[in-house]
Write a protein that holds these residues in place. Structure first.
Motif, mmCIF file in Angstrom:
data_model
loop_
_atom_site.group_PDB
_atom_site.id
_atom_site.type_symbol
_atom_site.label_atom_id
_atom_site.label_comp_id
_atom_site.label_asym_id
_atom_site.label_seq_id
_atom_site.Cartn_x
_atom_site.Cartn_y
_atom_site.Cartn_z
ATOM 1 N N SER A 1 0.866 -1.179 0.000
ATOM 2 C CA SER A 1 0.000 0.000 0.000
ATOM 3 C C SER A 1 0.901 1.227 0.000
ATOM 4 C CB SER A 1 -0.888 0.018 1.249
ATOM 5 O OG SER A 1 -0.097 0.285 2.402
ATOM 6 N N ALA A 2 0.285 2.391 -0.133
ATOM 7 C CA ALA A 2 1.076 3.628 -0.068
ATOM 8 C C ALA A 2 1.772 3.739 1.288
ATOM 9 C CB ALA A 2 0.179 4.838 -0.317
ATOM 10 N N ALA A 3 1.057 3.398 2.360
ATOM 11 C CA ALA A 3 1.661 3.442 3.699
ATOM 12 C C ALA A 3 2.799 2.429 3.801
ATOM 13 C CB ALA A 3 0.606 3.156 4.772
ATOM 14 N N GLY A 4 2.627 1.265 3.172
ATOM 15 C CA GLY A 4 3.667 0.244 3.183
ATOM 16 C C GLY A 4 4.904 0.674 2.415
ATOM 17 N N HIS A 5 4.712 1.354 1.287
ATOM 18 C CA HIS A 5 5.856 1.853 0.516
ATOM 19 C C HIS A 5 6.618 2.908 1.306
ATOM 20 C CE1 HIS A 5 5.577 -0.244 -3.316
ATOM 21 N NE2 HIS A 5 4.266 -0.221 -3.158
ATOM 22 N N ALA A 6 5.896 3.808 1.970
ATOM 23 C CA ALA A 6 6.553 4.829 2.791
ATOM 24 C C ALA A 6 7.301 4.170 3.947
ATOM 25 C CB ALA A 6 5.519 5.835 3.308
ATOM 26 N N TRP A 7 6.682 3.160 4.555
ATOM 27 C CA TRP A 7 7.319 2.417 5.655
ATOM 28 C C TRP A 7 8.604 1.751 5.167
ATOM 29 C CZ3 TRP A 7 4.173 -1.781 8.763
ATOM 30 C CH2 TRP A 7 4.835 -2.077 9.961
ATOM 31 N N GLY A 8 8.531 1.117 4.003
ATOM 32 C CA GLY A 8 9.713 0.482 3.435
ATOM 33 C C GLY A 8 10.829 1.481 3.174
ATOM 34 N N GLY A 9 10.464 2.674 2.730
ATOM 35 C CA GLY A 9 11.467 3.715 2.511
ATOM 36 C C GLY A 9 12.141 4.136 3.800
ATOM 37 N N ARG A 10 11.341 4.272 4.858
ATOM 38 C CA ARG A 10 11.916 4.632 6.161
ATOM 39 C C ARG A 10 12.821 3.519 6.680
ATOM 40 N NH1 ARG A 10 6.662 6.502 6.649
ATOM 41 N NH2 ARG A 10 6.008 4.765 7.967
ATOM 42 N N LEU A 11 12.419 2.268 6.455
ATOM 43 C CA LEU A 11 13.257 1.135 6.875
ATOM 44 C C LEU A 11 14.580 1.123 6.122
ATOM 45 C CD1 LEU A 11 10.823 -1.873 7.169
ATOM 46 C CD2 LEU A 11 12.347 -1.032 8.948
ATOM 47 N N ALA A 12 14.521 1.331 4.819
ATOM 48 C CA ALA A 12 15.733 1.314 3.999
ATOM 49 C C ALA A 12 16.697 2.412 4.429
ATOM 50 C CB ALA A 12 15.370 1.466 2.526
ATOM 51 N N ALA A 13 16.152 3.511 4.925
ATOM 52 C CA ALA A 13 16.990 4.636 5.351
ATOM 53 C C ALA A 13 17.402 4.539 6.817
ATOM 54 C CB ALA A 13 16.241 5.950 5.116
ATOM 55 N N ASN A 14 16.946 3.512 7.527
ATOM 56 C CA ASN A 14 17.208 3.391 8.955
ATOM 57 C C ASN A 14 18.657 2.959 9.196
ATOM 58 O OD1 ASN A 14 17.348 1.851 11.592
ATOM 59 N ND2 ASN A 14 15.302 2.725 11.763
ATOM 60 N N ALA A 15 19.469 3.905 9.586
ATOM 61 C CA ALA A 15 20.905 3.649 9.777
ATOM 62 C C ALA A 15 21.163 2.622 10.879
ATOM 63 C CB ALA A 15 21.634 4.956 10.074
#
Length: 168
Positions: free
Chosen positions: A136-150
């Motif tokens: 979902s759109a929320a899932g894509h945004a969540w995935g982006g935040r995860l990918a950027a999680n240092a």
């Protein structure tokens, strides 16, 4: 996003990262064979969200409910249901939960809210492979935040470097 989780510490790190980056409302479908680490990941996420005390597997109860600072989390294990219609007896109202963690979601198909994020877990060597699939759109945004999680990247890199099998 695909991650190798060589040990339980790496699975905990993923659970913490999911908790730190989750949207206010989320539905997570956890897929994988028995023993793939679905409950372990759910437990790590719930613990990172501040759940105290025992975090029980809902294998026999079908659903366990946990209070969160911003609502309630529901952890469902649908392995033992034969038909999605059986979920009607659990009194699940989508508006009540801010986080759904659903193991064996295919068994409740049609009776569950759609996933924001699907996580496919599989045993690989001594560890686990986690494949995160935004739905979902929320899932894509969540995935982006995860990918950027240092913190997640550092933790997984550390665990991968320590992995004697050389996965990564």
């Amino acid at each position: 996003m695909e991650l190798f989780l060589p040990d339980s510490d790496a699975t905990d790190a993923l659970g913490h990262a999911l908790a730190a980056t989750r949207p206010p409302q989320a539905v997570v479908h956890l897929r994988g064979d028995l023993g793939a680490g679905k409950s372990t990941l759910a437990r790590a996420l719930l613990r990172a969200l501040g759940v105290q005390g025992a975090i029980r597997s809902p294998t026999y109860t079908l659903v366990e409910r946990y209070p969160l600072a911003d609502g309630e989390a529901w952890h469902l294990d649908l392995y033992r249901i034969g038909d999605a219609g059986e979920l009607d007896f659990l009194g699940l109202d989508e508006a009540e939960a801010t986080l759904w963690l659903v193991e064996w979601p295919e068994r409740g198909q049609g009776a569950l809210p759609p996933a924001d994020l699907a996580i496919e877990m599989a045993v690989e060597g001594q560890g686990r492979r986690a494949r995160l699939l935004p739905a979902s759109a929320a899932g894509h945004a969540w995935g982006g935040r995860l990918a950027a999680n240092a913190d997640l990247q550092r933790s997984l890199l550390r665990h991968t470097q320590e992995d004697p099998a050389g996965h990564g």
